[in-house]
Structure formats: C-alpha cells, structure tokens
Enzyme design. Structure first.
Site, PDB file in Angstrom:
ATOM      1  N   ASP A   9      31.637  65.564  50.518  1.00  0.00           N
ATOM      2  CA  ASP A   9      30.848  66.125  49.214  1.00  0.00           C
ATOM      3  C   ASP A   9      31.489  67.316  49.014  1.00  0.00           C
ATOM      4  O   ASP A   9      32.169  68.066  50.013  1.00  0.00           O
ATOM      5  CB  ASP A   9      29.427  66.175  49.852  1.00  0.00           C
ATOM      6  CG  ASP A   9      28.421  66.970  49.050  1.00  0.00           C
ATOM      7  OD1 ASP A   9      28.443  66.743  47.658  1.00  0.00           O
ATOM      8  OD2 ASP A   9      27.775  67.799  49.432  1.00  0.00           O
ATOM      9  N   ASP A  11      29.385  70.419  46.936  1.00  0.00           N
ATOM     10  CA  ASP A  11      28.238  71.540  47.068  1.00  0.00           C
ATOM     11  C   ASP A  11      27.456  71.454  48.009  1.00  0.00           C
ATOM     12  O   ASP A  11      26.819  70.457  48.476  1.00  0.00           O
ATOM     13  CB  ASP A  11      27.632  71.431  45.624  1.00  0.00           C
ATOM     14  CG  ASP A  11      28.239  71.463  44.384  1.00  0.00           C
ATOM     15  OD1 ASP A  11      28.835  72.822  44.239  1.00  0.00           O
ATOM     16  OD2 ASP A  11      28.496  70.552  43.584  1.00  0.00           O
TER      17      ASP A  11
HETATM   18  C1  XBP Z   1      25.453  68.665  43.465  1.00  0.00           C
HETATM   19  C2  XBP Z   1      24.682  68.749  42.445  1.00  0.00           C
HETATM   20  C3  XBP Z   1      24.994  69.462  41.237  1.00  0.00           C
HETATM   21  C4  XBP Z   1      25.226  70.740  41.122  1.00  0.00           C
HETATM   22  C5  XBP Z   1      25.540  71.198  39.571  1.00  0.00           C
HETATM   23  O1  XBP Z   1      25.168  67.744  44.510  1.00  0.00           O
HETATM   24  O2  XBP Z   1      23.648  68.584  42.685  1.00  0.00           O
HETATM   25  O3  XBP Z   1      24.318  68.905  40.305  1.00  0.00           O
HETATM   26  O4  XBP Z   1      24.375  71.488  41.455  1.00  0.00           O
HETATM   27  O5  XBP Z   1      26.674  70.567  38.966  1.00  0.00           O
HETATM   28  P1  XBP Z   1      26.261  67.019  45.550  1.00  0.00           P
HETATM   29  P2  XBP Z   1      26.831  70.323  37.425  1.00  0.00           P
HETATM   30  O6  XBP Z   1      26.473  68.340  46.456  1.00  0.00           O
HETATM   31  O7  XBP Z   1      25.393  66.083  46.307  1.00  0.00           O
HETATM   32  O8  XBP Z   1      27.453  66.451  45.009  1.00  0.00           O
HETATM   33  O9  XBP Z   1      26.078  71.351  36.824  1.00  0.00           O
HETATM   34  O10 XBP Z   1      28.213  70.427  37.427  1.00  0.00           O
HETATM   35  O11 XBP Z   1      26.196  68.702  37.009  1.00  0.00           O
HETATM   36 MG    MG Z   2      26.126  68.379  48.492  1.00  0.00          MG
END
Ligand code: XBP
Ligand code: MG
Length: 253
Positions: A9, A11
């Site tokens: 993953d 973020d």
């Molecule tokens: C990441 C997210 C994303 C980011 C924003 O989740 O929830 O929505 O916060 O991304 P994960 P965008 O770590 O589970 O992938 O604004 O580019 O959609």
């Molecule tokens: Mg995440």
C-alpha cells in the site's frame, strides 16, 4: 510456497501522507475554488473511512454539509477539485515534503538485492504514487515496482479486494506467493479479501482499527538502532523487519 513478491500500500504505509499531505492538498483545492470547506485533523480522520479522494469529497458533502447546494454539474466540480488537489499534493511532494516511514527504503532495497518482486496496490491517483517514489524514494524508482495498481484502475476501491486481485493477475502470482503491507482497516480488508497474508504498520489515524487478520502488527518496520514495537504476532526477537522475518511470517500457517 516460496515468497516471490511484496505488494505495498502507499498512503500510511510507505509514508505518512494523509494528515500533512493529502489533507492539506484537499484544503488548498477547496480554497482555490472559493469553498468554505476545511478539513481539520480529527474530521479528516473520520473522512478516511471512505477511500478515494473523489469519493471522500462526495461523502463529506452528503454527510457533513447538508447546507451545501449541489450544482447540477456536481460530478464535474468534484473532478475539477480532485485535479487541483492532485496538483497541490504533487507540488508538496516535489518540495521533499514527506519522508518515507522508518525502514521502508532499507526493506525495498533489500528486496531488490535479493530478487524479490515488488508491486503497489493503492487507492490513490497514479500521479501521486509517481511523485512520492520520485521525490521521497529515488529518482526513477517507479521502475523498482513491476506493477502499480492505483486509483480508478478498478472501479471498486479498498476495502474491496479488486486492486490486489488486479495486481496479482498482472504479476501472474497466487496470493500464497506474496505478502501485502498495509496500515489501515480498509487496506487489510482489501488485502486479506484477496487472500494475501498481510503485515501492518500502524499510524496515528489507524492505531485503533481492527487488524485481527494480520500476520503481524507493528509500530513501523524499524531500523538498526531504532527498534520497532510488535503489537501483534511474533517478532522472533528481532528489532527491525528484514527479509528473514518476512519469510518467517510468510511461512506462518
Ligand atoms: C489512500 C486513500 C486515498 C488518499 C487520496 O488509501 O484513501 O484516498 O487519501 O487519494 P490507501 P486520491 O492507503 O488504502 O490506498 O485523492 O488520489 O484519491
Ligand atoms: Mg493506506
């Protein structure tokens, strides 16, 4: 089965991008469009229940801003806001704004050195992944990852398992040949839903999520001289995650 690939993953896992990255970029986009929307730290924590920036903005309006008169072209507005948000976010990363979490660089480098395959499965936009890898990992490091599953490439975002299934299909691997790395409840529902053993590193926003399905839950990957805390699972007496520990977790039944 032999461990062939690591699927990360982005973020919250590779870097703490949410509170001081995505949140600030959303707020900058809202200001740019003259909206009186502003997401403080606790509000953003609640909004993280919905993955995907466009989906999160719609959820905000539907649940917290009943006073907002949606224009007829609301979907267009959301799309434009999201483009602006992505521009602000990638600019922040280009300024070297967000470091990788402890142990991430070391672990990725070790995996490369030992011929493990690497991939990404994330909800965020592809541009954001590229910017983070380029500015926080190394120039050209996108090429370290054989497959990058990101954003709208599958319609159903996490907690749906679709993005992990997409990556597994493209890698031509079974879930039993891989390990996934996540930081959130939505993330582990997606990875485990695709049949992947999952290692979790928590952060402030996700510490109280349900990680009952994880093979290990850690404060972070740790570094020599900066040990991790093991919150669930067996750390085998180690103080940081290395490939031997990953192989041991992969072999757990
Ligand atoms: C990441 C997210 C994303 C980011 C924003 O989740 O929830 O929505 O916060 O991304 P994960 P965008 O770590 O589970 O992938 O604004 O580019 O959609
Ligand atoms: Mg995440």
């Amino acid at each position: 089965m032999v461990l062939e690939a690591l699927i990360f993953d982005v973020d919250g896992t590779l870097a703490d991008t949410e509170r001081d990255g995505h949140r600030l970029a959303f707020n900058a986009a809202f200001r740019e469009f003259g909206l009186d929307w502003a997401w403080d730290v606790p509000t953003y924590g609640r909004l993280l229940a919905v993955t995907g920036g466009k989906e999160r903005m719609r959820h905000y309006v539907d649940t917290l801003r009943p006073d907002f008169a949606k224009p007829a072209d609301f979907d267009d507005l959301v799309a434009q806001l999201h483009q602006a948000k992505t521009r602000h976010y990638t600019a922040l990363l280009a300024q070297g704004g967000i470091p990788l979490r402890p142990g991430v660089r070391r672990l990725l480098q070790a995996a490369r050195d030992q011929g493990l395959r690497l991939a990404i499965a994330t909800t965020t936009t592809p541009e954001n992944v590229t910017a983070l890898l380029e500015h926080s990992l190394a120039p050209g490091s996108e090429a370290w990852f054989e497959q990058i599953g990101a954003g709208d490439i599958v319609p159903a975002k996490k907690p749906a398992p679709d993005i992990y299934r997409w990556v597994l299909t493209r890698l031509k691997l079974k879930p039993e040949q891989c390990l996934a790395f996540e930081d959130s409840g939505n993330g582990i529902r997606a990875s485990c839903g695709a049949g992947l053993k999952t290692v979790v590193t928590i952060n402030d926003y996700t510490a109280d999520h349900d990680f009952g399905a994880a093979v290990a839950v850690l404060s972070d990957f740790g570094e020599p001289g900066a040990p991790f805390r093991v919150l669930r699972g067996d750390g085998l007496g180690k103080s940081y995650v290395d490939l031997d520990l990953l192989r041991a977790w992969h072999a757990v039944r």
